[in-house]
Design an enzyme around this catalytic site. Structure first.
Site, PDB file in Angstrom:
ATOM      1  N   CYS A  80      66.413  66.217  42.848  1.00 15.36           N
ATOM      2  CA  CYS A  80      64.999  65.886  42.969  1.00 15.36           C
ATOM      3  C   CYS A  80      64.622  64.953  41.824  1.00 15.36           C
ATOM      4  CB  CYS A  80      64.133  67.143  42.938  1.00 15.36           C
ATOM      5  SG  CYS A  80      62.382  66.801  43.266  1.00 15.36           S
ATOM      6  N   LEU A 318      65.087  79.196  60.512  1.00 17.83           N
ATOM      7  CA  LEU A 318      66.384  79.342  59.875  1.00 17.83           C
ATOM      8  C   LEU A 318      66.534  78.187  58.891  1.00 17.83           C
ATOM      9  CD1 LEU A 318      68.581  80.103  63.023  1.00 17.83           C
ATOM     10  CD2 LEU A 318      67.688  81.768  61.385  1.00 17.83           C
ATOM     11  N   ASP A 606      60.889 110.497  44.887  1.00 20.17           N
ATOM     12  CA  ASP A 606      59.676 110.237  45.666  1.00 20.17           C
ATOM     13  C   ASP A 606      59.943 109.264  46.808  1.00 20.17           C
ATOM     14  OD1 ASP A 606      56.961 108.179  45.602  1.00 20.17           O
ATOM     15  OD2 ASP A 606      56.683 110.295  46.019  1.00 20.17           O
TER      16      ASP A 606
END
Length: 636
Positions: A80, A318, A606
């Site tokens: 980039c 996808l 829990d």
């Protein structure tokens, strides 16, 4: 699948104009009204025929929840020309060697296969896709794929104005442009590069060439650009823009924390205060955005609520990464290398089976906002390069052999010890360990795929580390008198004001015996409450920080580091917990470590109690303690 080519052939026949050969019959020219009516009837007949003879959607692209995946995002490059703060670290990311990236032919081969199975929309992403030299040629080749309706690109806009005329001619039909601020100086701060005016030029070029709408993606971050919501919305008054406000999402390297996230509802309230007449726009099927329009405005605004209100139930996407990995969920960290199978000579049917298996494993929905923020994932620029690094190097590297490329166990998930680095102050991010430097070389990641069983298949290491050494260290000074009881037997807090500050470290452990049923659900992350390991790990961290509020006579300690590690033990159907705490001060941190381990164990109970009440918590104990007047302690 044989029905699909037949259906496409019928479509081609029906698209063509009706032609006939005449042996002398006169040609009758219909009047304009009759021609239009006949054409309309012909279109209706074609649509009815296609509805009745439509090929079934590909089973390979349909997951176990019935979601049909018709949208494929292909990353063309990891590179980039910007360094956006929410997307990648300032120093950039180590790039995959060019030989390991998909070639143009491989990209087109995979695209052709997916389109043949029912993909009708492809979006090209990056990195920055428009820095790839052959991007125009790729678009032109994709345009030739029969059945592909939409070719889009997501770009930062720097090169858009220059390339868009060629891209449009090649067949580009949709554009998303990333822009997080309308202030040039702030733009440079966010992306760490110049270029604001080039992006604006690209937006206007897209409008000039007739793209409607031109989508503008804005990641909203508190304290940075949430004050520009109304300015962005105002752009839609005279321009055919769809300004999409995106909730700030966690990806490795962006220093994500909850305080930066501005929720969809908060953003919507801000816009509604300025424009009370804001109207909801009907959403397209499988849309990720909640769309709104201000009456009289040419464009619209949208909200992408990945964090606060997921849209997993209609997900049809996808992703293929630049190095050829199939990724079925943006927030997942599992991936399948299509590149490797392609280069190994896999047939089309073999590739389809691999794709179908990956799609079939897609979960109903991604983890919640709290869990996602802790997941080890690629930096957004890579989506996703997965290596597990520990949160801090061991004091003695010889204690264990650490291999960053060796992933143990059956459920590769994340490096638990590094997850809290972005949330809790004091956590240290290490330099790359020497072994990793040897393996990775200078600047490029290597990935290791293996199908062999681990040498210790009974354990699943979620964070590198070793259990405490058994050797005692230093003199064991003890007291025959309880320090928290005065001479009259009453509770009393110890005065530590005159004690010197020293480095204090303590490690404690606990074991939770889950039983086979609960253990399997935890191992496969199938509990209805969510990821038990992540929740327990964070509970342990939080408990260490509030120990003085739970233990009456315990001093408050300014902890500099907390680390909670969890390990699955399949032989005992158990989870082993190890908590370590560090601080510099006049009193020890063993209570913090013990509380952390105990609360992490209680949290696991829990999370699993709905499955089994026959869960046992045991072996809550101090493993080691260093610093202080009474010397060091290491459990034998």
């Amino acid at each position: 699948m044989a029905a699909r080519p037949l259906s496409r052939m019928l479509r081609r026949l029906l698209r063509s104009s009706a032609r006939s050969c005449s042996s002398g019959a006169p040609v009758t020219q219909p009047c304009p009204g009759e021609s239009a009516r006949a054409a309309s009837e012909e279109v209706s007949r074609r649509r009815q025929f296609l509805r009745e003879h439509a090929a079934p959607f590909s089973a390979f692209l349909t997951d176990s929840f019935g979601r049909q995946h018709s949208y494929l995002r292909i990353s063309l490059t990891e590179k980039c020309n910007l360094r956006c703060q929410y997307c990648m670290p300032e120093e950039g990311v180590p790039l995959t060697p060019k030989a390991n990236l998909l070639t143009t032919e491989e990209i087109l081969t995979l695209a052709r296969l997916f389109v043949k199975e029912g993909i009708d929309k492809i979006r090209l992403t990056g990195g920055e896709p428009l820095i790839r030299p052959d991007v125009v040629d790729i678009v032109a080749q994709l345009q030739r794929l029969e059945g592909l309706r939409t070719i889009g690109v997501t770009t930062n806009g720097i090169n858009l104005a220059r390339l868009l005329p060629q891209l449009q001619k090649a067949g580009l039909s949709a554009i998303n442009i990333s822009l997080d601020t309308l202030v040039p100086a702030k733009f440079e701060f966010i992306v760490r590069r110049k270029g604001f005016h080039k992006v604006m030029e690209g937006i206007h070029k897209a409008i000039e060439l007739g793209y409607n709408p031109v989508k503008v993606n804005c990641v909203v971050m508190r304290g940075l650009n949430e004050d520009e919501l109304l300015d962005f919305a105002a752009l839609t008054e005279g321009l055919p823009l769809d300004v999409r406000f995106i909730e700030y999402m966690p990806f490795d390297g962006n220093k994500w924390n909850f305080k930066k996230m501005v929720s969809y509802k908060e953003m919507l309230d801000t816009v509604r205060q300025q424009w009370p007449e804001l109207e909801k726009v009907p959403e397209e099927e499988s849309s990720t955005a909640k769309a709104f329009k201000i009456p009289g405005f040419q464009g619209q605004i949208s909200f992408i609520t990945s964090m606060s209100e997921h849209f997993c139930g209609t997900c049809n996407r996808l992703r293929i990464t630049a190095d050829g990995n199939l990724k079925v969920c943006l927030f997942g960290n599992s991936e399948v290398s299509l590149r490797d199978h392609l280069r190994a000579g896999a047939s089309e049917q073999e590739l389809l089976r691999i794709i179908g298996a990956a799609v079939g494993r897609k979960k109903r929905q991604h983890a919640g906002m709290f869990s996602i923020s802790q997941m080890k994932n690629r930096p957004m620029i890579l989506i996703e390069l997965f290596l597990m690094f520990p949160n801090s190097p061991p004091a003695n590297p010889s204690i264990f052999s650490w291999d960053p490329l060796h992933v143990q166990g059956l459920r590769p998930r994340m490096s638990f010890s590094s997850q809290v680095a972005t949330l809790w102050k004091g956590c240290r991010v290490p330099q790359t360990p020497p072994l990793a430097q040897q393996r990775l070389g200078s600047g490029s990641f290597q990935r290791h795929y293996t199908s062999r069983a681990d040498s210790d298949a009974n354990s699943k290491c979620l964070s590198p580390g070793s259990w405490a050494s058994a050797a005692p260290s230093g003199p064991q000074l003890t007291s025959e008198q309880l320090t928290h009881v005065d001479s009259e037997g009453r509770a009393a807090m110890v005065d530590v004001g005159r004690k010197p500050d020293t480095e204090r470290v303590a490690v404690a452990s606990a074991v939770v015996l889950l039983g086979p049923v609960a253990f399997k659900l935890v191992q496969q992350n199938q509990l209805k409450k969510g990821d038990a390991l992540v929740v327990a790990q964070l509970a342990g961290v939080q408990a260490a920080k509030v120990t003085s509020q739970l233990i009456p006579l315990c001093h408050h300690v300014a902890l500099s580091h907390i680390q909670v590690q969890l390990e699955l033990d399949s032989t005992r159907h158990a989870v082993k917990i190890q908590a370590s705490c560090r601080a510099r001060g006049p009193t020890g941190v063993e209570m913090e470590a013990l509380t952390s381990a105990a609360v992490a164990a209680l949290t696991l109970y829990d999370m699993c109690k709905a499955v089994s009440r026959d869960i046992v918590l045991e072996e809550i104990k101090l493993i080691s303690k260093t610093g202080g007047q009474r010397g060091d302690f290491h459990r034998a």
